[in-house]
Enzyme design. Structure first.
Site, PDB file in Angstrom:
ATOM      1  N   ASP A  18     -12.130   8.151 -26.727  1.00  0.00           N
ATOM      2  CA  ASP A  18     -11.422   9.212 -26.024  1.00  0.00           C
ATOM      3  C   ASP A  18     -11.805  10.433 -27.343  1.00  0.00           C
ATOM      4  O   ASP A  18     -11.723  11.681 -26.625  1.00  0.00           O
ATOM      5  CB  ASP A  18     -10.035   8.895 -27.686  1.00  0.00           C
ATOM      6  CG  ASP A  18      -8.842   8.339 -26.076  1.00  0.00           C
ATOM      7  OD1 ASP A  18      -9.008   8.294 -25.008  1.00  0.00           O
ATOM      8  OD2 ASP A  18      -8.204   6.970 -26.846  1.00  0.00           O
ATOM      9  N   GLN A  31      -3.682   4.075 -27.073  1.00  0.00           N
ATOM     10  CA  GLN A  31      -2.766   5.026 -26.675  1.00  0.00           C
ATOM     11  C   GLN A  31      -1.514   5.950 -26.823  1.00  0.00           C
ATOM     12  O   GLN A  31      -1.076   4.994 -28.111  1.00  0.00           O
ATOM     13  CB  GLN A  31      -2.026   3.495 -24.527  1.00  0.00           C
ATOM     14  CG  GLN A  31      -1.288   4.382 -23.889  1.00  0.00           C
ATOM     15  CD  GLN A  31      -1.978   5.446 -23.212  1.00  0.00           C
ATOM     16  OE1 GLN A  31      -3.355   4.927 -22.780  1.00  0.00           O
ATOM     17  NE2 GLN A  31      -1.567   6.078 -22.344  1.00  0.00           N
ATOM     18  N   LYS A  51      -6.588   1.185 -16.601  1.00  0.00           N
ATOM     19  CA  LYS A  51      -7.861   1.443 -17.332  1.00  0.00           C
ATOM     20  C   LYS A  51      -8.419  -0.164 -17.214  1.00  0.00           C
ATOM     21  O   LYS A  51      -9.583   0.175 -17.363  1.00  0.00           O
ATOM     22  CB  LYS A  51      -7.246   1.200 -18.912  1.00  0.00           C
ATOM     23  CG  LYS A  51      -7.099   3.228 -18.774  1.00  0.00           C
ATOM     24  CD  LYS A  51      -6.785   3.505 -20.562  1.00  0.00           C
ATOM     25  CE  LYS A  51      -6.435   5.169 -20.388  1.00  0.00           C
ATOM     26  NZ  LYS A  51      -5.388   5.400 -21.757  1.00  0.00           N
TER      27      LYS A  51
END
Ligand code: GUN
Length: 296
Positions: free
Chosen positions: A121, A98, A54
């Site tokens: 997200d 995460q 990422k």
């Protein structure tokens, strides 16, 4: 009939190019650089690989990448303080914590502490509610990538029968909402679904997101259907490590009209959509027009 292969790797590259183009314009015309902060708690090896990837792709797109690596025994209060600091940092337009988090941390509490407009997200309950009611939201990356590929292949999805196998908050449920938003007739199937083969055989679009290697055989697929395989399962075959999806690719490709391979299908789209969401969040934060084709 041999299926068309939907090349997610190539499609993700075009999404990243669009993102990079938009980032360059934001810098040139507005002197703004989008920034993505990723928070990793602990040392889960798979999470470390994702986070590295990422960060690399964020920088390659011309954006700022902020990484916060915290010890596995970080307290909830300390993690909440990091999120709060990122919520208040104007250089940070997107925040990703995460998952999975270590067991002593309450994932729902942490995710819901992220400012919804920075929740790239799309996991915050506000974004879940906005998506469910058809309002502008941040959309979870993997389902967004699947939707982009389906729209690219079909144009309009209106009136199509779609079956989503899997009811996770990260993929299955938001995928179903997105397909509904594009006027599909949507069924969410799961481990308790009766007559799953017959349910899948009705579908013009099958999205498999269960995490069970090759559980969907080709004879469940309607002739000409489009198959989106979200599964990424590591198995041993012929003494070798292999990545396979939730769909048995070889037999499904004989019946499908189009199918995503594993690897090289949905996988590369997830990070590409994370970058797209970061640009979208940055544009919204600055009252600027959103990039075309990068949102639901
Ligand atoms: N872990 C595995 N996939 C994801 C994802 O899409 N977002 C976050 N935050 N964690 C993950």
């Amino acid at each position: 009939m041999a299926a068309n292969i939907i090349d997610g790797k190539a499609f993700a590259a075009t999404v990243r190019e669009k993102v990079a183009g938009h980032v360059a314009r934001l810098k040139e015309e507005h002197n703004i650089t989008p920034g993505l902060a990723v928070v990793l708690v602990g040392e889960d090896p798979a999470s470390q690989v994702y986070v590295r990837s990422k960060g690399k792709q964020t920088v390659e797109a011309g954006m700022n990448s902020f990484e916060h690596k915290l010890d596995a025994d970080t307290s909830e209060a300390d993690l909440l303080a990091v999120v709060e600091q990122l919520n208040n940092d104007p250089a940070v337009h997107g925040i990703l914590v995460q998952l999975p988090l270590p067991g002593h941390l309450n994932e729902d509490l942490i995710i819901n502490s992220i400012a919804p407009e920075k929740d790239v997200d799309g996991f915050h309950i506000s974004n879940v509610g906005l998506l469910g009611t058809g309002q502008k939201s941040m959309v979870p990356c993997t389902p967004l990538g699947c939707l982009m590929m389906l729209r690219d292949y079909h144009g309009s999805l209106s009136g199509m029968d779609a079956v989503v196998i899997g009811r996770s908050n990260i993929v299955g449920k938001p995928m179903a909402q997105l397909l509904l938003g594009d006027s599909c007739t949507v069924t969410i199937a799961h481990s308790r679904t009766k007559d799953l083969p017959d349910v899948v055989r009705r579908a013009d679009i099958v999205v498999a997101a269960v995490g069970r290697p090759e559980m969907v055989p080709g004879d469940w697929i309607k002739e000409g259907a489009t198959v989106i395989d979200v599964g990424i399962n590591r198995i041993q075959r012929d003494g070798k490590n292999k990545l396979v999806g939730d769909v048995d690719f070889a037999s499904a490709a004989e019946r499908a009209g189009a199918i995503t391979p594993v690897p090289g299908g949905v996988g590369p789209m997830t990070i590409a959509c994370l970058l797209a969401n970061t640009v979208t969040a940055c544009c919204r934060a600055n009252g600027l027009a959103e990039p075309e084709g990068l949102t639901a």
